[in-house]
Design a protein around this motif. Structure first.
Motif, short mmCIF file in Angstrom:
data_model
loop_
_atom_site.label_atom_id
_atom_site.label_comp_id
_atom_site.label_asym_id
_atom_site.label_seq_id
_atom_site.Cartn_x
_atom_site.Cartn_y
_atom_site.Cartn_z
N HIS A 1 0.89 -1.20 -0.29
CA HIS A 1 -0.03 0.40 0.25
C HIS A 1 0.48 0.87 0.08
CE1 HIS A 1 -4.33 -1.53 0.45
NE2 HIS A 1 -3.92 -2.86 0.29
N GLY A 2 2.25 1.11 0.41
CA GLY A 2 3.03 2.06 0.22
C GLY A 2 3.31 2.88 -0.69
N MET A 3 3.40 1.44 -1.75
CA MET A 3 4.12 2.12 -2.71
C MET A 3 2.34 2.15 -3.73
SD MET A 3 6.79 1.04 -3.64
CE MET A 3 6.85 0.93 -5.00
N TRP A 4 1.57 2.05 -3.22
CA TRP A 4 -0.10 2.58 -3.89
C TRP A 4 0.37 4.38 -3.85
CZ3 TRP A 4 -3.43 6.20 -3.34
CH2 TRP A 4 -4.96 5.81 -3.99
N SER A 5 1.05 4.40 -2.28
CA SER A 5 0.94 5.91 -2.99
C SER A 5 2.26 6.56 -3.33
CB SER A 5 1.38 6.61 -0.93
OG SER A 5 0.15 5.08 -0.22
N VAL A 6 3.17 5.59 -3.68
CA VAL A 6 4.44 6.20 -4.80
C VAL A 6 3.63 6.29 -5.67
CG1 VAL A 6 6.58 5.19 -5.45
CG2 VAL A 6 6.06 5.14 -2.81
N GLY A 7 2.79 5.23 -6.19
CA GLY A 7 2.20 5.72 -7.97
C GLY A 7 1.57 6.57 -7.51
N ALA A 8 0.90 6.68 -6.33
CA ALA A 8 0.05 7.92 -7.22
C ALA A 8 0.56 9.55 -7.02
CB ALA A 8 -0.92 8.49 -5.45
N LEU A 9 1.24 9.97 -5.77
CA LEU A 9 2.64 10.43 -5.77
C LEU A 9 3.62 11.38 -7.36
CD1 LEU A 9 4.88 10.49 -2.57
CD2 LEU A 9 2.70 12.60 -3.01
N ILE A 10 3.65 9.60 -7.59
CA ILE A 10 4.31 9.87 -9.31
C ILE A 10 3.59 10.65 -10.64
CG2 ILE A 10 5.62 9.12 -11.59
CD1 ILE A 10 6.55 7.11 -9.22
N GLY A 11 2.16 9.42 -10.74
CA GLY A 11 0.42 9.39 -11.30
C GLY A 11 0.99 11.97 -11.14
N SER A 12 0.69 11.82 -9.63
CA SER A 12 -0.17 13.38 -9.13
C SER A 12 1.14 14.21 -9.80
CB SER A 12 -0.30 13.37 -7.59
OG SER A 12 0.84 12.94 -7.07
N ALA A 13 2.28 13.98 -10.05
CA ALA A 13 3.47 14.56 -10.24
C ALA A 13 3.55 14.82 -11.85
CB ALA A 13 5.20 14.37 -9.89
N ALA A 14 3.30 14.06 -12.94
CA ALA A 14 3.31 14.35 -14.04
C ALA A 14 2.17 14.75 -14.64
CB ALA A 14 2.82 13.23 -14.55
N GLY A 15 0.51 14.73 -13.48
CA GLY A 15 -0.65 15.78 -14.23
C GLY A 15 0.00 16.93 -13.44
N THR A 16 0.56 17.20 -12.27
CA THR A 16 1.09 18.86 -11.97
C THR A 16 1.93 19.63 -13.40
OG1 THR A 16 0.84 18.43 -9.93
CG2 THR A 16 1.60 19.97 -10.36
N VAL A 17 3.07 18.68 -14.20
CA VAL A 17 3.02 19.14 -15.11
C VAL A 17 2.54 19.11 -15.91
CG1 VAL A 17 5.56 18.41 -16.05
CG2 VAL A 17 5.94 18.23 -14.43
N ALA A 18 1.44 18.59 -16.57
CA ALA A 18 0.96 18.43 -17.78
C ALA A 18 -0.25 19.93 -17.40
CB ALA A 18 0.00 17.18 -18.00
N ALA A 19 -0.33 19.59 -16.72
CA ALA A 19 -1.41 21.39 -15.85
C ALA A 19 -1.31 22.63 -16.22
CB ALA A 19 -1.86 21.07 -14.59
N HIS A 20 0.14 22.17 -15.46
CA HIS A 20 1.53 23.45 -15.57
C HIS A 20 1.38 24.18 -17.11
CE1 HIS A 20 3.90 26.97 -13.91
NE2 HIS A 20 4.72 26.00 -15.31
N THR A 21 1.89 23.20 -17.32
CA THR A 21 1.87 23.32 -19.70
C THR A 21 0.72 23.65 -20.32
OG1 THR A 21 2.53 21.02 -19.58
CG2 THR A 21 4.46 22.08 -19.50
N ALA A 22 -0.43 23.54 -19.94
CA ALA A 22 -1.15 23.92 -20.20
C ALA A 22 -1.72 22.71 -21.25
CB ALA A 22 -1.53 24.72 -20.88
#
Length: 409
Positions: free
Chosen positions: A146-167
């Motif tokens: 379940h800790g690895m699930w949290s790591v995956g969520a952080l990776i996905g959200s980081a990539a999503g943040t970059v995508a949102a920042h670049t519109a």
């Protein structure tokens, strides 16, 4: 590996590879969630829905998951655990594409229903396989998974943040993310255990009420997930509105809670192996209760942040241990895990709105008083997770070992 009609025998190395494979599946599953969460504002604008309509739509993932999760055991029974996880995880990663395509409220609700249904079924399948690997290794691994699930969520959200920042258009972002995560999921599933049900075994029912054991274990999970959902969604608001902190400091309280949860889950397996599931959850309940009291009676934002951190530490390992206990609680582990998952999903769904409604009727301080009471419920109810403590039966894995299926039943 050798196989007969009732037992699959794996070498130690095969089981160790299966542990890595299941951990990768958890990471992929979390990455889908993180990818979606960061683009919710874009999806809201694209669908043209109000905040209230968005709140309605966001209830549909939990509805879909709750309805579909009992089917996971039947799918595993028919196709085997490896094929079931491969197919269900693929459906989940590809379902990421759907919400961003929705042009209105109705289609958004439908897309999120499918998104939640595939999330829930793959969740049950990978947790059942996690319990099976844990049984064969004879040491705790569920908290780390379940800790690895949290790591995956952080990776996905980081990539999503970059995508949102670049519109970047969320349709493009989610298409690319879905294809990448689908490929990674298929690779991960190659090494998971291929548990097969006995040919004469009756398949689980398509829909059924959770077994009594799952209801009791799920009640403990309910307390933990309620505290988690309340803290994640309301900690920043609490610091801002109750303690008059700055927006930056208020946001940091949510980060502190999430960070403590991730750290505790990654370190949790060693603690569980040393002290056992019951003592670990009971101690965590004491910590979470102390954290809740610190929040309720906090004289300053700094003290409240410490309280939210203690809440995160205290509840972090409860859900993984609840799944582990469910997987050993009866003759149909997948059905029991689905029952516990349904209860915890429901708790996560109602917690944020329940806290808001209670705060509107009384105050946020009273709302977190309720959270504190539920946290104390972990102290009282920890004993029901006793089945999460493994029974040592000699060599846990090896070429001469026979182990009953947990995931394919």
């Amino acid at each position: 590996m050798t196989k007969d009609s009732t037992v699959t025998v794996y070498s130690t190395q095969q089981v160790k590879r299966a542990r890595i494979a299941v951990a990768a599946a958890f990471t992929v599953h979390g990455a889908v969630t993180g990818s979606f969460a960061t683009r919710v504002p874009w999806i809201q604008d694209h669908a043209g829905v109000s905040a209230g309509q968005l709140g309605l739509a966001l209830a549909f993932p939990a509805i879909g998951a709750s309805i579909a999760m009992p089917l996971a055991g039947r799918i595993s029974h028919r196709f085997g655990a490896r094929t079931a996880l491969r197919g269900l995880l693929t459906l989940w990663t590809l379902a990421l594409i759907l919400p961003a395509l929705a042009p209105n409220l109705v289609t958004l609700c439908a897309a999120l229903f499918v998104y939640g249904a595939t999330a829930g079924m793959s969740d049950v399948a990978m947790n059942a396989l996690g319990v099976e690997v844990e049984n064969r290794l004879d040491k705790s691994i569920m908290s780390g998974l379940h800790g690895m699930w949290s790591v995956g969520a952080l990776i996905g959200s980081a990539a999503g943040t970059v995508a949102a920042h670049t519109a970047t258009d969320a349709r493009t972002h989610h298409l690319v993310a879905a294809l990448v995560l689908t490929a990674l999921g298929l690779i991960a599933c190659r090494d998971v255990l291929d548990i097969q049900s006995h040919p004469d075994e009756e398949p689980p029912p398509r829909f059924t009420l959770p077994p009594k054991s799952a209801l009791i274990i799920g009640a403990v999970g309910f307390c933990a997930v309620f505290a988690e959902g309340a803290s994640l969604d309301w900690s920043a608001v609490y610091l801002r509105d109750v303690l008059d902190s700055s927006d930056g400091l208020a946001a940091a309280s949510t980060t502190a809670f999430a960070l403590m949860m991730a750290v505790a889950r990654i370190a949790g397996d060693r603690i569980v192996d040393r002290f056992g599931a019951v003592r670990t959850v009971r101690t965590g309940g004491v910590m979470a209760t102390a954290g809740g009291l610190l929040v309720v009676f906090s004289p300053s934002p700094a003290a409240a942040m410490c309280g939210f951190g203690l809440l995160g530490l205290g509840v972090a390992v409860v859900v993984p241990l609840a799944f582990a206990a469910a997987g050993r609680s009866g003759p149909n582990p997948s059905q029991a895990i689905a029952g516990v998952a349904t209860i915890t999903y429901t708790s996560g769904l109602i917690a944020p709105s329940a806290i808001g409604s209670l705060a509107e009727a009384t105050s946020l301080v009273v709302s977190f008083g309720v959270v504190t009471v539920l946290a104390f419920g972990l102290v009282l109810g920890a004993g029901v997770l006793r089945s999460a403590d493994r029974k040592v039966t000699g060599s846990a894995v090896g070429e001469g070992t026979t182990t009953k299926s947990a995931a394919g039943s």
